[in-house]
Scaffold this active site. Structure first.
Site, PDB file in Angstrom:
ATOM      1  N   GLU A  70      10.345   1.821  10.301  1.00  0.00           N
ATOM      2  CA  GLU A  70      11.288   2.940  10.181  1.00  0.00           C
ATOM      3  C   GLU A  70      10.457   4.198  10.323  1.00  0.00           C
ATOM      4  OE1 GLU A  70      12.849   6.090   9.016  1.00  0.00           O
ATOM      5  OE2 GLU A  70      12.778   5.247   6.987  1.00  0.00           O
TER       6      GLU A  70
ATOM      7  N   GLU B  27       9.283  16.710  15.176  1.00  0.00           N
ATOM      8  CA  GLU B  27       9.763  16.549  13.811  1.00  0.00           C
ATOM      9  C   GLU B  27       8.946  17.472  12.900  1.00  0.00           C
ATOM     10  OE1 GLU B  27      10.964  12.899  10.854  1.00  0.00           O
ATOM     11  OE2 GLU B  27       9.085  12.726  11.955  1.00  0.00           O
TER      12      GLU B  27
ATOM     13  N   LYS C 255       0.862  -1.176   0.000  1.00  0.00           N
ATOM     14  CA  LYS C 255       0.000   0.000   0.000  1.00  0.00           C
ATOM     15  C   LYS C 255       0.903   1.232   0.000  1.00  0.00           C
ATOM     16  CE  LYS C 255      -1.680   2.752   3.038  1.00  0.00           C
ATOM     17  NZ  LYS C 255      -1.664   4.035   2.257  1.00  0.00           N
TER      18      LYS C 255
ATOM     19  N   CYS D  88      13.377  11.735   6.968  1.00  0.00           N
ATOM     20  CA  CYS D  88      13.305  11.380   8.385  1.00  0.00           C
ATOM     21  C   CYS D  88      14.649  11.500   9.091  1.00  0.00           C
ATOM     22  CB  CYS D  88      12.748   9.967   8.541  1.00  0.00           C
ATOM     23  SG  CYS D  88      13.596   8.751   7.507  1.00  0.00           S
TER      24      CYS D  88
END
Length: 476
Positions: free
Chosen positions: A246, A380, A171, A280
């Site tokens: 992750e 973040e 997906k 990231c």
């Protein structure tokens, strides 16, 4: 022509089980919808999983040589579609076209080629005394991938799963579907057996949740936000399936006294702004000597002022827009939060860049004098925003670098390599760069500590991620 209104299941393009559900894909540079994609449901997940489960019975028994031949064909077909992949990534998530072709599409090729080399020498069996340790494919794998590096994350999951003998359901992000659909076409043309690879588009709360909970999916490999990763793990827990994740990051960029300040700061800012800050592992916390803060701010401002945010297809563009309105709004709110909480705004700030009147563009932004209790030091941001933070105690550097929920990456700059190794051993991060910024290396394991996830992608370790270990003990 890319088929956006069907799914690739059991070796064929098929209509959704529940018809009529779709969503627009918006070009972030123009804010205009380019086309619609079909959205799947739990029924589509069930259909794809059934196909993958059937295919596993035969594909899991293929030989190393058969899988090497398959990956070799995939690599060759992929090479012929790289420009098309790059164009799709540029249109859908805003990466400048040269960067999308070279780095975004190139990352996918890098993972395919690295996995092929790992497969050629990987030890699936080893003998220890009278026992044989056998590594077998884990089974049916559900893969959920993000929009920021779409082909990077798809290829680094699909390639090792194929090499290990697994079957899979992918997906991709609904924001960047076209490159994934092209990837499905590549696998079909290369001759991947039917049912081994399946793709359906859909939303996380529906398709992603159904995959995470499905009793016939043996493993979930997820890349995305920590918040979503927690939800995936909770949904996967009742079936005790393997979960590899992750997740997010807030990586420190530590510049020690005596380091090449111009190189360290300039490199840090440029690396942070790459992909519009949507990576990231981007070094978003620049930790510098207190006595050098003003000098650091001036160098960083110079880089930010030369960074051109603009049309991804125009010559001279350094960074494109961020992926969508929701992401833009989040970044704007965090920039304003930094101002409100007392950080020194050195460059950029809220609003669109000068000369830009549409698109989800963010002004390349530098904050100085940031303290670790400020929101921009903790969250973040996932945009082109740097928080420069002072330190005045070298002995406290590791604690400051580790003062985060995340632990994906870190950078250390120093002329004394022994100090770099000492600090690297104390930093809780999956990757520590020293005196350089390595954007991509498919040969090295990648993953995080703490809330940056569990498991490793890339390198030789990634193949082990998709294998179960069985010990066969023979009596004398």
């Amino acid at each position: 022509m890319v088929n956006r209104m069907q799914f690739y299941i059991d070796g064929a393009w098929v209509d959704p089980v529940v018809k009529g559900k779709s969503t627009p894909v918006v070009n972030p540079a123009t804010e205009e919808a380019m086309y619609e994609i079909a959205l799947g449901s739990k029924a589509d997940v069930d259909k794809a999983v059934a196909a993958a489960k059937r295919a596993f019975e035969t594909y899991s028994k293929t030989s190393r040589e058969e899988r090497i031949a398959l990956l070799t064909r995939i690599v060759e077909v992929y090479k012929g579609r790289m420009k098309e992949i790059g164009a799709a990534v540029s249109d859908e998530m805003g990466a400048p076209l040269p960067m999308a072709e070279k780095l975004q599409a190139g990352a996918g090729l890098g993972h395919l080629m690295n996995t092929l080399e790992v497969l050629k020498k990987y030890e699936f069996e080893e003998t220890m005394g009278t026992a044989v340790i056998v590594r077998e494919p884990v089974g049916v794998v559900g893969m959920i991938t993000p929009w920021n590096w779409p082909l990077n994350q798809i290829a680094c999951k699909v390639a090792p799963a194929l090499a290990a003998g697994c079957t899979m359901i992918l997906k991709p992000s609904e924001f960047t579907p076209t490159s994934a659909l092209i990837f499905a076409e590549i696998l079909h043309e290369a001759g991947v057996p039917k049912g081994v690879f399946n793709l359906l588009n859909g939303l996380g709360p529906e398709v992603g949740a159904a995959m995470s909970e499905h009793p016939d999916i043996d493993m979930i490999s997820f890349t995305g936000s920590t918040r979503a990763g927690v939800d995936v793990a909770k949904r996967a827990a009742p079936t005790v399936k393997r979960v590899s994740q992750e997740l997010g990051g807030k990586s420190p960029n530590v510049i020690l006294e005596g380091a090449d300040l111009a190189k360290a700061v300039t490199g840090g800012v440029m690396h942070m702004f790459n992909n519009s800050g949507q990576s990231c592992n981007a070094p978003s916390r620049m930790i510098v000597p207190l006595s050098r803060m003003k000098e650091v701010a001036a160098i960083a401002k110079g880089v930010a002022d030369k960074t051109k945010a603009g049309d991804p297809r125009a010559d001279g563009t350094t960074i494109g827009p961020v992926v969508n309105r929701g992401q833009w709004d989040k970044i704007q709110a965090l920039i304003q939060k930094g101002i409100d909480e007392g950080a020194t705004l050195v460059a950029g700030g809220p609003g669109l860049p000068e000369g830009v009147n549409k698109g989800f563009y963010v002004r390349p932004t530098i904050f100085a004098d940031v303290t670790n209790d400020m929101t921009i030091a903790r969250e973040e941001i996932f945009g082109p925003v740097i928080a420069a933070m002072p330190f005045d105690d070298v002995d406290d550097l590791a604690r400051q670098a580790n003062d985060s929920h995340y632990g994906l990456a870190a950078v250390v700059w120093t002329r004394d390599i022994s100090k770099a190794h000492q600090l690297a051993s104390k930093i809780k991060a999956g990757t520590v760069h020293v005196n350089a910024y390595h954007v991509f290396s498919a040969e090295l394991p990648f993953g995080g500590f703490k809330q940056s996830g569990w498991g490793r992608e890339m390198g030789e370790e990634v193949l082990s991620n998709y294998l179960e270990t069985k010990t066969v003990i023979v009596g004398l």
